[in-house]
Design an enzyme around this catalytic site. Structure first.
Site, PDB file in Angstrom:
ATOM      1  N   THR A  35       0.829  -1.204   0.000  1.00 26.25           N
ATOM      2  CA  THR A  35       0.000   0.000   0.000  1.00 26.25           C
ATOM      3  C   THR A  35       0.864   1.256   0.000  1.00 26.25           C
ATOM      4  O   THR A  35       2.041   1.233   0.367  1.00 26.25           O
ATOM      5  CB  THR A  35      -0.944   0.026   1.219  1.00 26.25           C
ATOM      6  OG1 THR A  35      -0.174   0.062   2.410  1.00 26.25           O
ATOM      7  CG2 THR A  35      -1.852  -1.197   1.223  1.00 26.25           C
ATOM      8  N   ASP A  36       0.249   2.360  -0.412  1.00 29.37           N
ATOM      9  CA  ASP A  36       0.946   3.643  -0.443  1.00 29.37           C
ATOM     10  C   ASP A  36       0.556   4.483   0.774  1.00 29.37           C
ATOM     11  O   ASP A  36      -0.146   4.010   1.675  1.00 29.37           O
ATOM     12  CB  ASP A  36       0.661   4.382  -1.752  1.00 29.37           C
ATOM     13  CG  ASP A  36      -0.813   4.682  -1.976  1.00 29.37           C
ATOM     14  OD1 ASP A  36      -1.602   4.665  -1.009  1.00 29.37           O
ATOM     15  OD2 ASP A  36      -1.180   4.939  -3.129  1.00 29.37           O
ATOM     16  N   GLN A  37       0.971   5.718   0.802  1.00 24.99           N
ATOM     17  CA  GLN A  37       0.705   6.605   1.933  1.00 24.99           C
ATOM     18  C   GLN A  37      -0.788   6.819   2.175  1.00 24.99           C
ATOM     19  O   GLN A  37      -1.211   7.098   3.279  1.00 24.99           O
ATOM     20  CB  GLN A  37       1.404   7.951   1.702  1.00 24.99           C
ATOM     21  CG  GLN A  37       1.368   8.857   2.899  1.00 24.99           C
ATOM     22  CD  GLN A  37       2.183  10.121   2.678  1.00 24.99           C
ATOM     23  OE1 GLN A  37       2.636  10.393   1.577  1.00 24.99           O
ATOM     24  NE2 GLN A  37       2.364  10.888   3.734  1.00 24.99           N
ATOM     25  N   GLY A  72      -2.943   4.468   1.972  1.00 26.05           N
ATOM     26  CA  GLY A  72      -3.511   3.203   2.439  1.00 26.05           C
ATOM     27  C   GLY A  72      -4.143   2.372   1.331  1.00 26.05           C
ATOM     28  O   GLY A  72      -4.890   1.436   1.590  1.00 26.05           O
ATOM     29  N   VAL A  73      -3.838   2.714   0.098  1.00 21.98           N
ATOM     30  CA  VAL A  73      -4.386   2.047  -1.084  1.00 21.98           C
ATOM     31  C   VAL A  73      -3.261   1.244  -1.736  1.00 21.98           C
ATOM     32  O   VAL A  73      -2.107   1.675  -1.741  1.00 21.98           O
ATOM     33  CB  VAL A  73      -4.938   3.106  -2.071  1.00 21.98           C
ATOM     34  CG1 VAL A  73      -5.340   2.496  -3.388  1.00 21.98           C
ATOM     35  CG2 VAL A  73      -6.100   3.856  -1.436  1.00 21.98           C
TER      36      VAL A  73
END
Length: 145
Positions: A16-18, A20-21
């Site tokens: 995930t990225d920053q 949250g995806v």
């Protein structure tokens, strides 16, 4: 999307990225998981293909993102053969959230059968028995149905 092979994955935190995806780059990895799983299910392995001098590089990849996947979601990567013609092999993918069946992404990869010198060859002509196994997972629309 019938018939298809499905691989189940649980989204790991590092995917995930920053926000949250799941990061967009992860879908290419998931497509590969689906593709190698489908081939393995047919009793063929990438290693076996490579030992016989048959390589299958990706020459094109596309992905359409529909909805986000998030940490700890359980997703299904559904893979099928979209087209098989000569040296060209196209796979179609659908990534779904298994808890609600929501479609997260759709994509495809295009591959060419090549030898170790990167010269393309007609896989259908040289490996008809494996082609018939792959056809079991070809999109119905490609089968003329």
């Amino acid at each position: 999307m019938e018939p298809y092979h499905e691989e189940q994955l649980r989204v790991r935190y590092q995917e995930t990225d920053q926000m949250g995806v799941v990061h967009h780059s992860q879908y290419a990895v998931w497509f590969e998981v689906g593709r190698t799983g489908l081939i393995r299910r047919l009793g063929i392995s990438y290693g076996e293909l490579e030992e016989k001098g048959m390589l299958l590089p990706v020459v094109d990849l596309s992905c359409r993102f529909v909805a986000p996947a998030r940490f700890d979601d359980v997703v299904g990567v559904r893979t099928q053969v979209r087209e098989m013609r000569g040296s060209k092999l196209t796979f179609a993918y659908e990534v779904v959230r298994l808890s609600d069946g929501g479609i997260l992404a759709r994509g495809q990869t295009i591959h060419l059968w090549v030898n170790p010198d990167m010269k393309s060859f007609n896989f259908e002509r040289t490996q008809p028995q494996w082609c018939s196994r792959l056809r079991a997972f070809t999109c119905k629309s490609e089968q003329g149905e």
